[in-house]
Design a protein around this motif. Structure first.
Motif, mmCIF file in Angstrom:
data_model
loop_
_atom_site.group_PDB
_atom_site.id
_atom_site.type_symbol
_atom_site.label_atom_id
_atom_site.label_comp_id
_atom_site.label_asym_id
_atom_site.label_seq_id
_atom_site.Cartn_x
_atom_site.Cartn_y
_atom_site.Cartn_z
ATOM 1 N N TRP A 18 0.811 -1.206 0.091
ATOM 2 C CA TRP A 18 -0.076 -0.072 -0.149
ATOM 3 C C TRP A 18 1.041 1.252 -0.185
ATOM 4 C CZ3 TRP A 18 -4.672 -0.349 3.921
ATOM 5 C CH2 TRP A 18 -5.424 -1.505 3.443
ATOM 6 N N VAL A 19 0.550 2.395 -0.721
ATOM 7 C CA VAL A 19 1.331 3.611 -0.618
ATOM 8 C C VAL A 19 0.598 4.547 0.320
ATOM 9 C CG1 VAL A 19 2.232 5.547 -2.131
ATOM 10 C CG2 VAL A 19 2.514 2.894 -2.806
ATOM 11 N N TYR A 20 1.130 4.874 1.338
ATOM 12 C CA TYR A 20 0.451 6.142 2.043
ATOM 13 C C TYR A 20 1.214 7.313 1.527
ATOM 14 C CZ TYR A 20 -1.273 2.311 5.228
ATOM 15 O OH TYR A 20 -1.945 1.554 5.834
ATOM 16 N N GLN A 21 0.526 8.225 1.580
ATOM 17 C CA GLN A 21 0.859 9.562 1.033
ATOM 18 C C GLN A 21 0.943 10.508 2.129
ATOM 19 O OE1 GLN A 21 2.927 10.304 -1.853
ATOM 20 N NE2 GLN A 21 3.158 12.256 -1.148
ATOM 21 N N VAL A 22 -0.203 10.643 2.936
ATOM 22 C CA VAL A 22 -0.283 11.750 3.849
ATOM 23 C C VAL A 22 -0.453 11.104 5.261
ATOM 24 C CG1 VAL A 22 -1.863 13.461 4.463
ATOM 25 C CG2 VAL A 22 -1.262 13.149 2.077
ATOM 26 N N LEU A 23 0.027 11.436 6.294
ATOM 27 C CA LEU A 23 -0.292 11.204 7.708
ATOM 28 C C LEU A 23 -0.229 12.465 8.601
ATOM 29 C CD1 LEU A 23 -0.491 8.932 9.853
ATOM 30 C CD2 LEU A 23 2.043 8.952 10.066
#
Length: 70
Positions: A18-23
């Motif tokens: 999975w690609v997380y971009q914003v946290l």
């Protein structure tokens, strides 16, 4: 203690990743803007087309950071 203090946005879900971009912390902002949503949707399409070789290259060059799930 409230353990749900952050929001994360998944932009793409590959076969094994999975690609997380914003946290971000909820205390800092409640959500992303409409303009950010448009940009992130475009970026998600690009991420969804990445091959395993491209993902490995991004990990090797530290453009992506792997977050182990085990």
């Amino acid at each position: 203690m409230n353990s749900n203090r952050h929001r994360s946005l998944v932009l793409a879900k590959g076969g094994r990743y999975w690609v997380y971009q914003v946290l971000f912390a909820k205390q800092d902002r409640s959500n992303i803007s409409s303009a950010e949503l448009i940009e992130l949707r475009t970026l998600a399409k690009t991420y969804a087309e990445l091959t395993d070789v491209q993902v490995r290259r991004l990990l090797d060059t530290k453009e992506f950071v792997e977050i182990p799930h085990e």
